[in-house]
Design a protein around this motif. Structure first.
Motif, PDB file in Angstrom:
ATOM      1  N   MET A 107       0.800  -1.223   0.000  1.00  0.00           N
ATOM      2  CA  MET A 107       0.000   0.000   0.000  1.00  0.00           C
ATOM      3  C   MET A 107       0.836   1.279   0.000  1.00  0.00           C
ATOM      4  O   MET A 107       0.297   2.373  -0.177  1.00  0.00           O
ATOM      5  CB  MET A 107      -0.950  -0.004   1.196  1.00  0.00           C
ATOM      6  N   SER A 108       2.137   1.157   0.175  1.00  0.00           N
ATOM      7  CA  SER A 108       2.987   2.354   0.166  1.00  0.00           C
ATOM      8  C   SER A 108       3.981   2.371  -0.994  1.00  0.00           C
ATOM      9  O   SER A 108       4.795   3.281  -1.089  1.00  0.00           O
ATOM     10  CB  SER A 108       3.753   2.469   1.493  1.00  0.00           C
ATOM     11  N   ILE A 109       3.883   1.386  -1.888  1.00  0.00           N
ATOM     12  CA  ILE A 109       4.839   1.313  -3.003  1.00  0.00           C
ATOM     13  C   ILE A 109       4.171   1.276  -4.368  1.00  0.00           C
ATOM     14  O   ILE A 109       4.817   1.060  -5.385  1.00  0.00           O
ATOM     15  CB  ILE A 109       5.785   0.105  -2.849  1.00  0.00           C
ATOM     16  N   HIS A 110       2.862   1.461  -4.416  1.00  0.00           N
ATOM     17  CA  HIS A 110       2.135   1.529  -5.684  1.00  0.00           C
ATOM     18  C   HIS A 110       1.353   2.833  -5.726  1.00  0.00           C
ATOM     19  O   HIS A 110       0.699   3.207  -4.748  1.00  0.00           O
ATOM     20  CB  HIS A 110       1.192   0.337  -5.839  1.00  0.00           C
ATOM     21  N   ASN A 111       1.421   3.508  -6.880  1.00  0.00           N
ATOM     22  CA  ASN A 111       0.782   4.823  -7.027  1.00  0.00           C
ATOM     23  C   ASN A 111       1.267   5.810  -5.971  1.00  0.00           C
ATOM     24  O   ASN A 111       0.507   6.639  -5.468  1.00  0.00           O
ATOM     25  CB  ASN A 111      -0.743   4.683  -6.969  1.00  0.00           C
ATOM     26  N   THR A 112       2.529   5.688  -5.645  1.00  0.00           N
ATOM     27  CA  THR A 112       3.179   6.590  -4.692  1.00  0.00           C
ATOM     28  C   THR A 112       4.475   7.113  -5.306  1.00  0.00           C
ATOM     29  O   THR A 112       4.911   6.646  -6.359  1.00  0.00           O
ATOM     30  CB  THR A 112       3.513   5.857  -3.375  1.00  0.00           C
ATOM     31  N   GLY A 113       5.110   8.041  -4.597  1.00  0.00           N
ATOM     32  CA  GLY A 113       6.356   8.605  -5.093  1.00  0.00           C
ATOM     33  C   GLY A 113       7.530   7.647  -5.074  1.00  0.00           C
ATOM     34  O   GLY A 113       8.564   7.916  -5.693  1.00  0.00           O
ATOM     35  N   SER A 114       7.367   6.515  -4.396  1.00  0.00           N
ATOM     36  CA  SER A 114       8.464   5.552  -4.289  1.00  0.00           C
ATOM     37  C   SER A 114       8.325   4.365  -5.244  1.00  0.00           C
ATOM     38  O   SER A 114       9.194   3.487  -5.270  1.00  0.00           O
ATOM     39  CB  SER A 114       8.557   5.010  -2.858  1.00  0.00           C
ATOM     40  N   PHE A 115       7.249   4.327  -6.027  1.00  0.00           N
ATOM     41  CA  PHE A 115       6.980   3.156  -6.872  1.00  0.00           C
ATOM     42  C   PHE A 115       8.178   2.734  -7.711  1.00  0.00           C
ATOM     43  O   PHE A 115       8.601   1.572  -7.693  1.00  0.00           O
ATOM     44  CB  PHE A 115       5.777   3.437  -7.783  1.00  0.00           C
ATOM     45  N   LEU A 116       8.742   3.663  -8.458  1.00  0.00           N
ATOM     46  CA  LEU A 116       9.820   3.324  -9.379  1.00  0.00           C
ATOM     47  C   LEU A 116      11.117   2.978  -8.651  1.00  0.00           C
ATOM     48  O   LEU A 116      11.768   1.970  -8.967  1.00  0.00           O
ATOM     49  CB  LEU A 116      10.043   4.474 -10.361  1.00  0.00           C
ATOM     50  N   SER A 117      11.500   3.793  -7.688  1.00  0.00           N
ATOM     51  CA  SER A 117      12.762   3.555  -6.981  1.00  0.00           C
ATOM     52  C   SER A 117      12.684   2.309  -6.110  1.00  0.00           C
ATOM     53  O   SER A 117      13.652   1.542  -6.027  1.00  0.00           O
ATOM     54  CB  SER A 117      13.144   4.768  -6.128  1.00  0.00           C
ATOM     55  N   ILE A 256       7.936  13.498 -14.326  1.00  0.00           N
ATOM     56  CA  ILE A 256       7.888  12.197 -13.660  1.00  0.00           C
ATOM     57  C   ILE A 256       6.474  11.820 -13.240  1.00  0.00           C
ATOM     58  O   ILE A 256       6.102  10.644 -13.263  1.00  0.00           O
ATOM     59  CB  ILE A 256       8.857  12.161 -12.444  1.00  0.00           C
ATOM     60  N   ALA A 257       5.664  12.808 -12.869  1.00  0.00           N
ATOM     61  CA  ALA A 257       4.290  12.515 -12.454  1.00  0.00           C
ATOM     62  C   ALA A 257       3.494  11.918 -13.613  1.00  0.00           C
ATOM     63  O   ALA A 257       2.814  10.884 -13.457  1.00  0.00           O
ATOM     64  CB  ALA A 257       3.605  13.776 -11.933  1.00  0.00           C
ATOM     65  N   GLY A 328       2.378  10.805  -3.337  1.00  0.00           N
ATOM     66  CA  GLY A 328       2.329  10.692  -1.889  1.00  0.00           C
ATOM     67  C   GLY A 328       2.995   9.430  -1.381  1.00  0.00           C
ATOM     68  O   GLY A 328       3.741   8.765  -2.098  1.00  0.00           O
ATOM     69  N   THR A 329       2.701   9.106  -0.124  1.00  0.00           N
ATOM     70  CA  THR A 329       3.298   7.937   0.525  1.00  0.00           C
ATOM     71  C   THR A 329       2.281   6.828   0.768  1.00  0.00           C
ATOM     72  O   THR A 329       2.629   5.785   1.300  1.00  0.00           O
ATOM     73  CB  THR A 329       3.923   8.344   1.868  1.00  0.00           C
ATOM     74  N   SER A 330       1.043   7.054   0.346  1.00  0.00           N
ATOM     75  CA  SER A 330      -0.016   6.068   0.540  1.00  0.00           C
ATOM     76  C   SER A 330      -0.754   5.845  -0.773  1.00  0.00           C
ATOM     77  O   SER A 330      -1.116   6.803  -1.463  1.00  0.00           O
ATOM     78  CB  SER A 330      -1.007   6.551   1.608  1.00  0.00           C
ATOM     79  N   GLN A 339       5.728  12.290  -0.868  1.00  0.00           N
ATOM     80  CA  GLN A 339       6.977  11.539  -0.794  1.00  0.00           C
ATOM     81  C   GLN A 339       8.164  12.483  -0.921  1.00  0.00           C
ATOM     82  O   GLN A 339       8.106  13.498  -1.623  1.00  0.00           O
ATOM     83  CB  GLN A 339       7.028  10.516  -1.930  1.00  0.00           C
ATOM     84  N   SER A 340       9.255  12.143  -0.234  1.00  0.00           N
ATOM     85  CA  SER A 340      10.474  12.942  -0.288  1.00  0.00           C
ATOM     86  C   SER A 340      11.635  12.103  -0.780  1.00  0.00           C
ATOM     87  O   SER A 340      11.701  10.892  -0.527  1.00  0.00           O
ATOM     88  CB  SER A 340      10.797  13.487   1.110  1.00  0.00           C
ATOM     89  N   LEU A 341      12.569  12.726  -1.470  1.00  0.00           N
ATOM     90  CA  LEU A 341      13.792  12.038  -1.894  1.00  0.00           C
ATOM     91  C   LEU A 341      14.610  11.556  -0.710  1.00  0.00           C
ATOM     92  O   LEU A 341      15.463  10.678  -0.853  1.00  0.00           O
ATOM     93  CB  LEU A 341      14.635  12.971  -2.769  1.00  0.00           C
ATOM     94  N   GLU A 342      14.348  12.121   0.467  1.00  0.00           N
ATOM     95  CA  GLU A 342      15.059  11.724   1.679  1.00  0.00           C
ATOM     96  C   GLU A 342      14.425  10.511   2.356  1.00  0.00           C
ATOM     97  O   GLU A 342      14.995   9.955   3.292  1.00  0.00           O
ATOM     98  CB  GLU A 342      15.099  12.887   2.676  1.00  0.00           C
ATOM     99  N   ASP A 343      13.259  10.085   1.891  1.00  0.00           N
ATOM    100  CA  ASP A 343      12.563   8.965   2.527  1.00  0.00           C
ATOM    101  C   ASP A 343      13.356   7.670   2.368  1.00  0.00           C
ATOM    102  O   ASP A 343      13.953   7.408   1.317  1.00  0.00           O
ATOM    103  CB  ASP A 343      11.174   8.784   1.921  1.00  0.00           C
ATOM    104  N   PRO A 344      13.342   6.817   3.391  1.00  0.00           N
ATOM    105  CA  PRO A 344      14.084   5.558   3.324  1.00  0.00           C
ATOM    106  C   PRO A 344      13.344   4.478   2.549  1.00  0.00           C
ATOM    107  O   PRO A 344      12.105   4.470   2.503  1.00  0.00           O
ATOM    108  CB  PRO A 344      14.200   5.165   4.799  1.00  0.00           C
TER     109      PRO A 344
END
Length: 373
Positions: A107-117, A256-257, A328-330, A339-344
């Motif tokens: 739920m935090s890795i799809h349709n979020t800012g972290s999906f690709l990375s 990117i969006a 986002g993150t959700s 989402q931030s580039l600093e997020d782990p």
């Protein structure tokens, strides 16, 4: 008259060549962007030409290389899990560990800012496990959707041979789903190297008829042994996974969006981005369940192509397409922040360390050192 015939005859090889070149327009974009990747490689503090790995399409690697990849994958499937058996009783193998990590973070890795990375790191982590834990010396192959869009079942990826990722499921009478009409399989996979694979985790969001038996635990981590099922057809690949669809995604996405939203799209009028088109071309169980889809070994070839598409898009304007994310993150957007580039990015038991998103945006920086050809 003879001259015209001779001219036509001489022109045929040239026309065929033009057709072949234009038929790999994605490859043309990849070639166009390669100098930018090479320039970044020259400046990299962690990746060198000597260490650089090359990822290739499944159809372009030799039978020996295919078998080496398959052997390593089967090795990981045979190794014991490193997870707590009380907390995750359905995780019996080292391969299952990867599935659990994906389930945990879906739920935090799809349709979020972290999906690709996140998925770039995740796919690389599988490649790393194959190499370090199972002696694999090759790289992660990819599935060029456009190359096989007309008939994926006859591709070397899904033809059911001993050098494939196994074939379709057994043909059964079944209904389609909201994502796709019924395909050409639906039953257990009975051909190829993974025909005896046991799926244990999930389901959580099944998209196959009939649905697999419910997991003994509500969170899907219970032991629920069943066969690997697929429902492959060209109904989605021939509409949404063609070479022209990939090219349009890369060329028409100015930021990117737009790129990641178009890639992941499922629209009310039936349109679909390449991400879901690939998953639901495989379909079945677990392939059609977005929580446990990594439990199908073909997942890794699909997501290597997701990564390749991002890599090519980045390379078209490298300086401005690296340290950029959107979203986002959700997945549902409820209560989540941007989402931030600093997020782990933490892959737990399958990762080597926790990285920040900003360390995972280039294939020649951070932990990565690879290109696509």
């Amino acid at each position: 008259m003879a001259r015209i015939s001779l001219f036509a005859l001489l022109a045929v090889p040239w026309l065929l060549l033009v057709s072949l070149v234009s038929g790999d327009a994605v490859g043309d974009l990849q070639t166009k962007g390669r100098p930018a990747i090479d320039a970044a490689l020259a400046k990299s503090k962690t990746c060198t030409k000597e260490k650089l790995q090359v990822r290739k399409e499944w159809g372009d690697i030799s039978a020996t290389e295919k078998k080496a990849y398959i052997t390593a994958m089967l090795c990981l499937i045979a190794k014991p899990s490193k997870l707590n058996p009380t907390q995750f009783p359905g995780a019996k193998t080292r391969y299952d560990d990867f599935v659990v990590v994906h389930m945990n973070q879906t739920m935090s890795i799809h349709n979020t800012g972290s999906f690709l990375s996140w998925h770039r790191y995740y796919t690389w982590a599988m490649e790393r496990a194959l190499r370090e834990e199972c002696g694999y010396t090759g790289t992660q192959p990819y599935w060029d959707w456009g190359r096989w869009a007309a008939d994926p079942e006859k591709s070397p990826i899904f033809d059911g041979s001993d050098t494939s990722m196994s074939g379709n499921g057994k043909k059964t009478q079944h209904r389609g789903t909201s994502f796709a009409p019924a395909g050409n399989g639906g039953g257990c996979v009975e051909t190829g190297p993974f025909k005896n694979m046991t799926v244990r985790l999930g389901p959580l969001s099944p998209a196959i008829d009939p649905a697999p038996a419910r997991n003994p635990r509500a969170d899907g981590y219970g032991d629920n042994p069943r066969c690997l099922r697929r429902d492959i057809s060209n109904q989605l690949s021939s509409r949404y996974g063609r070479t022209q669809d990939i090219v349009a995604l890369i060329q028409n996405s100015r930021n990117i969006a737009t790129f990641q939203d178009t890639m992941q799209a499922v629209t009310p009028n039936g349109g679909m981005g390449v991400h879901n088109a690939g998953h639901f071309t495989i379909a079945g169980d677990p392939g059609g369940d977005f929580y446990i889809s990594p439990n199908d070994p073909a997942f890794w070839l699909h997501h290597a192509m997701i990564d390749r598409t991002w890599y090519i898009w980045q390379s078209q304007d490298f300086a401005n397409r690296q340290q950029v994310i959107a979203g986002g993150t959700s997945m549902m957007g409820f209560g989540g922040r941007q989402q931030s580039l600093e997020d782990p990015v933490d892959l737990g038991v399958v990762g080597d360390k926790v990285y920040k998103i900003k360390e995972l945006v280039s294939t020649v920086e951070g932990p990565f050192c690879y290109v696509y050809e």
